[in-house]
Write an enzyme that holds these catalytic residues in place. Sequence first.
Site, mmCIF file in Angstrom:
data_model
loop_
_atom_site.group_PDB
_atom_site.id
_atom_site.type_symbol
_atom_site.label_atom_id
_atom_site.label_comp_id
_atom_site.label_asym_id
_atom_site.label_seq_id
_atom_site.Cartn_x
_atom_site.Cartn_y
_atom_site.Cartn_z
ATOM 1 N N THR A 1 50.297 45.132 32.064
ATOM 2 C CA THR A 1 50.090 43.785 31.638
ATOM 3 C C THR A 1 48.698 43.567 31.614
ATOM 4 O O THR A 1 47.685 43.928 32.792
ATOM 5 C CB THR A 1 50.916 42.845 32.659
ATOM 6 O OG1 THR A 1 50.154 42.598 33.934
ATOM 7 C CG2 THR A 1 52.259 43.246 32.738
ATOM 8 N N ASP B 1 45.478 40.204 30.234
ATOM 9 C CA ASP B 1 45.128 39.095 29.402
ATOM 10 C C ASP B 1 43.604 39.385 28.970
ATOM 11 O O ASP B 1 42.942 38.744 28.112
ATOM 12 C CB ASP B 1 45.095 37.729 30.157
ATOM 13 C CG ASP B 1 44.726 37.726 31.421
ATOM 14 O OD1 ASP B 1 43.508 38.757 31.847
ATOM 15 O OD2 ASP B 1 44.741 36.674 32.064
ATOM 16 N N SER C 1 50.400 45.614 36.807
ATOM 17 C CA SER C 1 50.332 44.086 36.302
ATOM 18 C C SER C 1 49.025 43.697 36.692
ATOM 19 O O SER C 1 48.518 43.928 37.937
ATOM 20 C CB SER C 1 51.449 43.136 36.959
ATOM 21 O OG SER C 1 51.259 41.859 36.702
ATOM 22 N N ASP C 2 48.395 42.778 36.151
ATOM 23 C CA ASP C 2 47.290 42.076 36.356
ATOM 24 C C ASP C 2 47.620 41.071 37.321
ATOM 25 O O ASP C 2 48.599 40.774 37.113
ATOM 26 C CB ASP C 2 46.435 41.345 34.952
ATOM 27 C CG ASP C 2 45.075 40.985 35.182
ATOM 28 O OD1 ASP C 2 44.501 41.311 36.279
ATOM 29 O OD2 ASP C 2 44.764 40.178 34.501
ATOM 30 N N LYS C 3 46.761 40.489 38.117
ATOM 31 C CA LYS C 3 47.340 39.722 39.270
ATOM 32 C C LYS C 3 47.098 38.298 38.560
ATOM 33 O O LYS C 3 47.988 37.532 38.647
ATOM 34 C CB LYS C 3 46.100 39.521 40.370
ATOM 35 C CG LYS C 3 46.352 38.779 41.373
ATOM 36 C CD LYS C 3 45.591 38.606 42.502
ATOM 37 C CE LYS C 3 44.152 38.207 42.159
ATOM 38 N NZ LYS C 3 43.751 36.825 41.879
#
Length: 916
Positions: free
Chosen positions: A647, A649, A343-345
């Site tokens: 994940t 964005d 996951s991205d933070k």
Amino acid sequence: MNDPRPEAYPHAEEEGGEGPPWHALDPDEALRRHDAAREGLSIEEAQARLERFGPNALKPPEKAGVLRRFLRHFHNILIYILVVAAIGTALLGHWVDTGVILAVVLINTLIGFVQEGKAEKALDAIRKMLSPQAVALRGGERREVPADSLVPGDIVYLQAGDRVPADIRLLETRNLQIEEAVLTGESVAVEKNTATVDAGADLGDRSGMAFSGTLVSFGRGTGVVVATGGDTEIGRISTMLGEVESLETPLVRQVAQFGRWLAGVIIVISAATFAFGFWVRDYPLDEMFLAAASLAVSTIPEGLPAILTIALAIGVQKMARRNAIIRKLPAVETLGSVSAICSDKTGTLTRNEMTVQALLTGAGEYGVSGVGYAPHGDFTRDGVEVEPTDAPCLEEVLRAGLLCNDAEVFEKDGQWVMQGDPTEGALVTAAFKGGLSSRREHEGLPRTDVIPFESDHRYMATLHHDHDGHGRIYLKGAPERVLELCEHQATADGREPLRADEWHAAMDAIAARGQRLLAIARRATTAEQRELTYGDVEQGGFVLLALVGIIDPPRDEAIAAVAECQRAGIRVKMITGDHAATARAIGEQLGLRGEGGTLTGQQLEAMDDDELARAVEDTDVFARTTPEHKLRLVKALQGNGRIVSMTGDGVNDAPALKRADVGVAMGHKGTEAAKEASEMVLADDNFASIAHAVEEGRTVYDNIRKAILHMLPTNAGQSLTIMMAILMGLALPLTPVQVLWVNMVTSVTLAMALAFERTEPGVMGRPPRAPDTPLLSGFLLWRIPFVAILLWLGTFGHFVYMEEVLGVADDLARTVAINTLVAGQAFYLLNLRLIHQPVLVGGELFRSRAMWIAIGVLVVLQLTFTYVPVMNTLFGTTAIDAGDWARILMFGLAVFLIVEGEKLVFRRMGWAGAGT
């Protein structure tokens, strides 16, 4: 970053090949390397370089034609099996069934075709991120030119609101700040300057560079273009994305394996039965052909592809209700087998909303609760709640942070939103939590003048006067700079001399928590002072009010979701472009405590593939990562046998999103490139939605297995019945058309109902299944033949009883046999509410509305099949009496009780769930 086309530069060879990267060169050397000057290129030279280097655009990928892509979706073993079924029914003259089966084939093919078309848009989305226009110095004049005409050596001007049109080495900056989240994932705009940095600096630390596709948020700058098109950082990502291969999902692999196995079984059994009947039993050739075709049709689960598609589609609907939007159907089930989530933070595990968490004053340290811009939270000191009105030092800090501020925080459509700088927004929210009103404070102390924040001075200052004329200056900025201008520190009793050493130690302690630091100070001034200059501020004499610790904290629901994933045997990895200290602090709050601590991008680069494969299992937090690092980490986890969800964005996430088994993009703050490269989009940008999606994915897989557990015993029971009749030289208990009736009716009603089943208890309490687990393994390989034999015994036994004992006509015996088979299937459906657990405990038998509706529909269909004259004529059936129905229902109840007894035995022996 490698220098683009170094052979084109006149002076490159003097430096031994490509030479140092652009960020390690001073501005004048960068100009010399490009044979350029600060006066810009001539129009003729720019045109010559454009012909030499090509346009500043990303090369579109080669795409397969529409027809080729469409036909590619017919290359599937289950499609082949369905085509065989269609041919078989056509040969038997049942054109309606042929049409239905071919319609299923076409629908499945069209779904796959449409989904693939959407996936092809990933590179197009990246290309759209490039700036359409740019302001360049050409022929000694500033000109607006198409961005795709820029060439290395062009001098380009940047200002707030611009999208950077190429990779640029900055020559001059004026308070320049650029949002690089699409490349680095860092949530705060980066301050830019002209300084050189180390050649090995991470992408997010290259302060002298402006990268194509990023956004200028503040200030101005001038620079020389050093890379265009595919040679830019965003171009390299585009190239990587085009080279990344998407992996087959586990379900696709398992269905293909299952289909090959099933096709082999069908061919062998049908051929053997035909040979035995024709050569051993001397059946006529046409009769044996029909019998073999009937056997093949009875074995093929015609409804399976449709049920797979419907189960996945239902999963899509359920996930959409929980804010997870699926773009590619197979991803629904793949989520259920995920064993690692990368996951991205920023914005996923955190809210991407800066929040004040600590206020260190001369009177002590205050903690601040609450997350994001919503003004809900309290102040505590030593664990005890404090009201700001009872703590003068605290209230003064909150007031100063609110007044020395240009951000606004307000409620819109039920959500608290911020306009302005995120750090300033955090100070406004903190003041609101303390009960201060922006309007009231500005009315009481109106602003007279302001010095905006500038990177050269590293502070912002505002001048205020109350209605009695008393003046004061509020100052906020970088702690080191503000401390230089302070002589005293505020205390509960007034003020005392500044203890700088203690404040510096406190700064280190707060920074170690991963929090960004800000200092706030004040100084009294005269009523006559109405202007504020740098000289006024630089004379010092300020009173330090507080150090403020600000962080983008983890979401509360993300903390719970990470814990839930860990209980479900899923490793969560946080991969971010942010600083190591910040990443480590957020990781600890999330419960990510891998033995390997925190690894940075530079440490990853120093590892070979074997070292990385070991490190990725022990480490849960990765900081200062680039797109290559993210892609390598995903590949390393997959190489270790894990099913990986990623994940992200930003554009920087797109290659890893595409490579991952399930790419997950953010719906609100995600770029189009990230969405197009992903299989799933989170409507609420919330990590907790991924955990919900994993639960739904496991449910979908369970329901698909339940459908197979229902269909295969049914089909096998029919096949055994036909085979035994041929072996014993009896009349066929089921004609081909009756076989098709049973297959289509039970598929449409009973097996279809299983696609709607609710989540089984404890689904998130079990570990992920291994990716190489076949669709049929362990327990299923026992249950399918076990139930098939039960159904065969009842169907064939009842047929033989009717023919040999009672001596009834074939039509009546077949009608009883078919209803016996269907009753067994209906009662067995009830067993499948739970695969291993009892359905008679806790009311589980009555929790499935779809199951009871399906049984009700089936009852109506079978009564029509048995008693309606038209159906009697079409299918060769006849009416049966109450005694026949009694035996039929007794057999169905016996199947139900025997399977429940089998579950009990397996549970007591500790085998329930093993090997499934």
